[in-house]
Design a protein around this motif. Structure first.
Motif, PDB file in Angstrom:
ATOM      1  N   GLU A  60      40.952  -8.529 -88.020  1.00 22.30           N
ATOM      2  CA  GLU A  60      40.735  -8.689 -89.439  1.00 22.30           C
ATOM      3  C   GLU A  60      41.693  -9.206 -90.281  1.00 22.30           C
ATOM      4  O   GLU A  60      41.500  -9.997 -90.971  1.00 22.30           O
ATOM      5  CB  GLU A  60      39.936  -7.271 -89.708  1.00 22.30           C
ATOM      6  CG  GLU A  60      38.752  -7.006 -89.191  1.00 22.30           C
ATOM      7  CD  GLU A  60      37.785  -7.809 -89.527  1.00 22.30           C
ATOM      8  OE1 GLU A  60      37.347  -8.555 -90.668  1.00 22.30           O
ATOM      9  OE2 GLU A  60      36.666  -8.037 -88.655  1.00 22.30           O
ATOM     10  N   LEU A  61      42.988  -8.671 -90.173  1.00 18.29           N
ATOM     11  CA  LEU A  61      44.094  -9.259 -91.106  1.00 18.29           C
ATOM     12  C   LEU A  61      44.256 -10.758 -90.592  1.00 18.29           C
ATOM     13  O   LEU A  61      44.609 -11.564 -91.700  1.00 18.29           O
ATOM     14  CB  LEU A  61      45.336  -8.660 -90.684  1.00 18.29           C
ATOM     15  CG  LEU A  61      45.602  -6.940 -91.017  1.00 18.29           C
ATOM     16  CD1 LEU A  61      46.705  -6.441 -90.482  1.00 18.29           C
ATOM     17  CD2 LEU A  61      45.659  -7.180 -92.639  1.00 18.29           C
ATOM     18  N   ARG A  62      44.023 -11.334 -89.439  1.00 16.66           N
ATOM     19  CA  ARG A  62      44.101 -12.553 -89.273  1.00 16.66           C
ATOM     20  C   ARG A  62      43.053 -13.498 -89.869  1.00 16.66           C
ATOM     21  O   ARG A  62      43.260 -14.533 -90.461  1.00 16.66           O
ATOM     22  CB  ARG A  62      44.298 -13.024 -87.424  1.00 16.66           C
ATOM     23  CG  ARG A  62      45.604 -12.701 -87.088  1.00 16.66           C
ATOM     24  CD  ARG A  62      45.560 -13.150 -85.491  1.00 16.66           C
ATOM     25  NE  ARG A  62      44.618 -12.440 -84.809  1.00 16.66           N
ATOM     26  CZ  ARG A  62      45.019 -11.117 -84.156  1.00 16.66           C
ATOM     27  NH1 ARG A  62      46.254 -10.746 -84.447  1.00 16.66           N
ATOM     28  NH2 ARG A  62      44.315 -10.536 -83.413  1.00 16.66           N
ATOM     29  N   ARG A  63      41.856 -12.862 -89.889  1.00 16.78           N
ATOM     30  CA  ARG A  63      40.716 -13.550 -90.703  1.00 16.78           C
ATOM     31  C   ARG A  63      40.897 -13.736 -92.004  1.00 16.78           C
ATOM     32  O   ARG A  63      40.725 -14.669 -92.682  1.00 16.78           O
ATOM     33  CB  ARG A  63      39.323 -13.042 -89.971  1.00 16.78           C
ATOM     34  CG  ARG A  63      39.053 -13.104 -88.701  1.00 16.78           C
ATOM     35  CD  ARG A  63      37.730 -12.559 -88.442  1.00 16.78           C
ATOM     36  NE  ARG A  63      36.662 -12.761 -89.449  1.00 16.78           N
ATOM     37  CZ  ARG A  63      35.691 -12.092 -89.673  1.00 16.78           C
ATOM     38  NH1 ARG A  63      35.460 -10.852 -89.464  1.00 16.78           N
ATOM     39  NH2 ARG A  63      34.718 -12.688 -90.447  1.00 16.78           N
ATOM     40  N   LEU A  64      41.427 -12.482 -92.533  1.00 18.00           N
ATOM     41  CA  LEU A  64      41.747 -12.450 -94.070  1.00 18.00           C
ATOM     42  C   LEU A  64      42.793 -13.557 -94.560  1.00 18.00           C
ATOM     43  O   LEU A  64      42.849 -14.204 -95.439  1.00 18.00           O
ATOM     44  CB  LEU A  64      42.157 -11.183 -94.297  1.00 18.00           C
ATOM     45  CG  LEU A  64      41.164 -10.187 -94.520  1.00 18.00           C
ATOM     46  CD1 LEU A  64      41.909  -8.544 -94.551  1.00 18.00           C
ATOM     47  CD2 LEU A  64      40.407 -10.259 -95.736  1.00 18.00           C
ATOM     48  N   ALA A  65      43.819 -13.554 -93.454  1.00 18.35           N
ATOM     49  CA  ALA A  65      45.061 -14.629 -93.994  1.00 18.35           C
ATOM     50  C   ALA A  65      44.286 -15.985 -93.655  1.00 18.35           C
ATOM     51  O   ALA A  65      44.655 -16.770 -94.662  1.00 18.35           O
ATOM     52  CB  ALA A  65      46.183 -14.458 -92.775  1.00 18.35           C
ATOM     53  N   ARG A  66      43.602 -16.247 -92.767  1.00 15.41           N
ATOM     54  CA  ARG A  66      42.965 -17.756 -92.485  1.00 15.41           C
ATOM     55  C   ARG A  66      42.105 -17.899 -94.054  1.00 15.41           C
ATOM     56  O   ARG A  66      42.264 -19.181 -94.521  1.00 15.41           O
ATOM     57  CB  ARG A  66      42.186 -17.697 -91.502  1.00 15.41           C
ATOM     58  CG  ARG A  66      42.809 -17.659 -90.154  1.00 15.41           C
ATOM     59  CD  ARG A  66      41.776 -17.758 -88.913  1.00 15.41           C
ATOM     60  NE  ARG A  66      40.979 -18.935 -89.172  1.00 15.41           N
ATOM     61  CZ  ARG A  66      41.159 -20.152 -88.335  1.00 15.41           C
ATOM     62  NH1 ARG A  66      42.362 -20.232 -87.536  1.00 15.41           N
ATOM     63  NH2 ARG A  66      40.442 -21.312 -88.278  1.00 15.41           N
ATOM     64  N   SER A  67      41.223 -17.009 -94.155  1.00 18.89           N
ATOM     65  CA  SER A  67      40.357 -17.158 -95.475  1.00 18.89           C
ATOM     66  C   SER A  67      41.192 -17.482 -96.764  1.00 18.89           C
ATOM     67  O   SER A  67      40.951 -18.295 -97.512  1.00 18.89           O
ATOM     68  CB  SER A  67      39.482 -16.041 -95.849  1.00 18.89           C
ATOM     69  OG  SER A  67      38.692 -16.050 -96.899  1.00 18.89           O
ATOM     70  N   ARG A  68      42.333 -16.705 -96.926  1.00 14.62           N
ATOM     71  CA  ARG A  68      43.003 -16.716 -97.972  1.00 14.62           C
ATOM     72  C   ARG A  68      44.007 -17.935 -98.005  1.00 14.62           C
ATOM     73  O   ARG A  68      44.193 -18.668 -99.295  1.00 14.62           O
ATOM     74  CB  ARG A  68      44.185 -15.454 -98.179  1.00 14.62           C
ATOM     75  CG  ARG A  68      43.472 -14.226 -98.699  1.00 14.62           C
ATOM     76  CD  ARG A  68      44.070 -12.968 -98.277  1.00 14.62           C
ATOM     77  NE  ARG A  68      43.111 -11.700 -98.883  1.00 14.62           N
ATOM     78  CZ  ARG A  68      43.619 -10.710 -98.356  1.00 14.62           C
ATOM     79  NH1 ARG A  68      44.648 -10.415 -97.587  1.00 14.62           N
ATOM     80  NH2 ARG A  68      42.762  -9.743 -98.671  1.00 14.62           N
ATOM     81  N   LEU A  69      44.342 -18.507 -96.994  1.00 18.94           N
ATOM     82  CA  LEU A  69      45.005 -19.899 -96.687  1.00 18.94           C
ATOM     83  C   LEU A  69      44.195 -20.849 -97.235  1.00 18.94           C
ATOM     84  O   LEU A  69      44.463 -21.845 -97.921  1.00 18.94           O
ATOM     85  CB  LEU A  69      45.687 -19.900 -95.359  1.00 18.94           C
ATOM     86  CG  LEU A  69      47.022 -19.279 -95.055  1.00 18.94           C
ATOM     87  CD1 LEU A  69      47.149 -19.297 -93.590  1.00 18.94           C
ATOM     88  CD2 LEU A  69      47.884 -19.740 -95.784  1.00 18.94           C
ATOM     89  N   VAL A  70      42.979 -20.927 -96.820  1.00 21.02           N
ATOM     90  CA  VAL A  70      41.867 -21.868 -97.173  1.00 21.02           C
ATOM     91  C   VAL A  70      41.645 -21.966 -98.875  1.00 21.02           C
ATOM     92  O   VAL A  70      41.783 -23.101 -99.108  1.00 21.02           O
ATOM     93  CB  VAL A  70      40.539 -21.800 -96.591  1.00 21.02           C
ATOM     94  CG1 VAL A  70      39.743 -22.665 -97.107  1.00 21.02           C
ATOM     95  CG2 VAL A  70      40.600 -22.085 -95.098  1.00 21.02           C
ATOM     96  N   ASP A  71      41.583 -20.795 -99.354  1.00 20.89           N
ATOM     97  CA  ASP A  71      41.526 -20.421-100.708  1.00 20.89           C
ATOM     98  C   ASP A  71      42.701 -21.180-101.330  1.00 20.89           C
ATOM     99  O   ASP A  71      42.972 -21.830-102.471  1.00 20.89           O
ATOM    100  CB  ASP A  71      41.242 -19.166-101.204  1.00 20.89           C
ATOM    101  CG  ASP A  71      40.095 -18.646-100.811  1.00 20.89           C
ATOM    102  OD1 ASP A  71      39.131 -19.743-100.524  1.00 20.89           O
ATOM    103  OD2 ASP A  71      39.808 -17.381-100.893  1.00 20.89           O
TER     104      ASP A  71
END
Length: 155
Positions: free
Chosen positions: A138-149
């Motif tokens: 979940e931390l990796r998914r959050l990081a990916r999402s925030r990087l896209v943003d």
């Protein structure tokens, strides 16, 4: 998005690192990501994020978890919803010793509370090692999402 990625690649190291800490609270992860710039495209940035995330030591994950805000409700949500969410978070933290994290992409905001409560209920049944692995995912998914943003926001 390409322009945002270009600006991210060209930003001074300290500024890029500070922005990356907002994507994942692990300073080690942020430092590694900032040091690996420039990224030729978004898929390369996201692949590097995943790789850096898989390399996090338990203390790095703990640091990232400590920086994560708990999912919250708007102030105008019913009191019962606030109480249910607080109780679920407290039960989770009591069982696992850290805050609950979940990436809600692409969950619509109107379904977020139900999604969080359902996920906490399921995850409370996990063994410690299984939950630790899921939390890291979940931390990796959050990081990916925030990087896209981050790069989509024009940086």
């Amino acid at each position: 998005m390409a322009a945002g990625l270009a600006r991210f690649n060209e930003a001074p190291f300290a500024i890029a690192e500070a922005a990356l800490v907002e994507c994942c609270g692990s300073r080690r992860w942020a430092h590694r990501m900032a040091a690996h710039r420039p990224f030729p495209d978004l898929p390369s940035l996201l692949a590097a994020s995943d790789e850096a995330g898989y390399d996090l030591a338990p203390r790095d994950i703990a640091e990232a978890l400590a920086a994560e805000p708990a999912p919250f409700l708007h102030d105008d949500a019913p009191r019962a919803a606030h109480l249910a969410l607080q109780a679920a978070h407290a039960a989770y933290e009591s069982r696992f010793g850290h805050s609950f994290v979940i990436c809600l992409d692409p969950c619509p905001p109107s379904q977020a509370v139900d999604q969080v409560l359902a996920a906490i209920r399921v995850r409370l049944t996990h063994e410690m090692d299984d939950e630790r692995a899921l939390t890291a995912d979940e931390l990796r998914r959050l990081a990916r999402s925030r990087l896209v943003d981050l790069v989509a926001g024009g940086w």
